[in-house]
Enzyme design. Structure first.
Site, PDB file in Angstrom:
ATOM      1  N   GLY A  48       0.786  -1.227   0.000  1.00 26.86           N
ATOM      2  CA  GLY A  48       0.000   0.000   0.000  1.00 26.86           C
ATOM      3  C   GLY A  48       0.817   1.274   0.000  1.00 26.86           C
ATOM      4  O   GLY A  48       0.272   2.370  -0.058  1.00 26.86           O
ATOM      5  N   HIS A  49       2.147   1.172   0.073  1.00 25.78           N
ATOM      6  CA  HIS A  49       3.001   2.377   0.197  1.00 25.78           C
ATOM      7  C   HIS A  49       4.159   2.292  -0.784  1.00 25.78           C
ATOM      8  O   HIS A  49       5.294   2.059  -0.354  1.00 25.78           O
ATOM      9  CB  HIS A  49       3.521   2.486   1.627  1.00 25.78           C
ATOM     10  CG  HIS A  49       4.018   3.844   2.004  1.00 25.78           C
ATOM     11  ND1 HIS A  49       5.308   4.260   1.819  1.00 25.78           N
ATOM     12  CD2 HIS A  49       3.377   4.891   2.565  1.00 25.78           C
ATOM     13  CE1 HIS A  49       5.456   5.491   2.273  1.00 25.78           C
ATOM     14  NE2 HIS A  49       4.298   5.892   2.731  1.00 25.78           N
ATOM     15  N   PHE A  50       4.085   2.461  -1.937  1.00 30.96           N
ATOM     16  CA  PHE A  50       2.944   2.678  -2.816  1.00 30.96           C
ATOM     17  C   PHE A  50       3.004   1.599  -3.876  1.00 30.96           C
ATOM     18  O   PHE A  50       4.098   1.294  -4.337  1.00 30.96           O
ATOM     19  CB  PHE A  50       3.009   4.063  -3.438  1.00 30.96           C
ATOM     20  CG  PHE A  50       3.044   5.162  -2.395  1.00 30.96           C
ATOM     21  CD1 PHE A  50       1.867   5.609  -1.809  1.00 30.96           C
ATOM     22  CD2 PHE A  50       4.242   5.723  -1.987  1.00 30.96           C
ATOM     23  CE1 PHE A  50       1.895   6.626  -0.858  1.00 30.96           C
ATOM     24  CE2 PHE A  50       4.273   6.733  -1.029  1.00 30.96           C
ATOM     25  CZ  PHE A  50       3.098   7.184  -0.460  1.00 30.96           C
ATOM     26  N   VAL A  55       7.908   2.686  -1.577  1.00 28.64           N
ATOM     27  CA  VAL A  55       8.774   3.595  -0.822  1.00 28.64           C
ATOM     28  C   VAL A  55       8.704   3.190   0.648  1.00 28.64           C
ATOM     29  O   VAL A  55       7.613   3.002   1.193  1.00 28.64           O
ATOM     30  CB  VAL A  55       8.315   5.063  -0.991  1.00 28.64           C
ATOM     31  CG1 VAL A  55       9.121   5.991  -0.091  1.00 28.64           C
ATOM     32  CG2 VAL A  55       8.427   5.508  -2.448  1.00 28.64           C
TER      33      VAL A  55
END
EC number: 4.2.1.59
Length: 145
Positions: A48-50, A55
């Protein structure tokens, strides 16, 4: 003194997916410690990041610094089996470079002050010789209840 992942897991309570120190490269008891975290795309935060451009979250870089400092505390005290290390404050956290899968985070933590059960640290993360993050933080050592 190199400390491998097996001994790290004896020194601090963190486990996958939240164990963020892979190896200790150098330790100077009651002074400083250096370690690494190998960042891989298989870590859950990257879903989810990203998704399009993974990252490493800055807060996890600070957590890696704090975990390395907790290892320094454990080794300096001789043991923390009957103690817990709690993060009390984070000051002046700055993020200067993107950290992504494939990078190795070189983490360095230094004891700035220690009074009774309160320890203050300065810490940095570098990647390929570039400053990625820096922070000061305070931790408290408490007896387990």
């Amino acid at each position: 003194m190199i400390i491998d992942i097996t001994e790290i897991m004896d020194l601090i309570p963190h486990r996958y997916p939240f164990l963020l120190v892979d190896r200790v490269l150098e330790i100077d008891l009651n002074k400083s410690i250096k370690g690494i975290k190998n960042v891989t795309v298989n870590e859950p935060q990257f879903t989810g990041h990203f998704p399009a451009r993974p990252v490493m979250p800055g807060v996890l870089m600070v957590e890696a610094m704090a975990q390395l400092a907790a290892i320094l505390v454990a080794k300096s005290l001789g043991s923390t089996k009957n103690k817990e290390v709690f993060l009390m404050a984070i000051e002046n956290a700055k993020f200067r470079r993107i950290v992504q899968p494939g990078d190795t985070m070189y983490i360095h933590a230094t004891i700035d002050q220690q009074r009774a059960n309160v320890w203050k640290f300065s810490s940095t993360v570098t990647v390929e010789g570039e400053m990625a993050a820096e922070s000061k933080f305070t931790a408290m050592i408490k007896d387990k209840s």
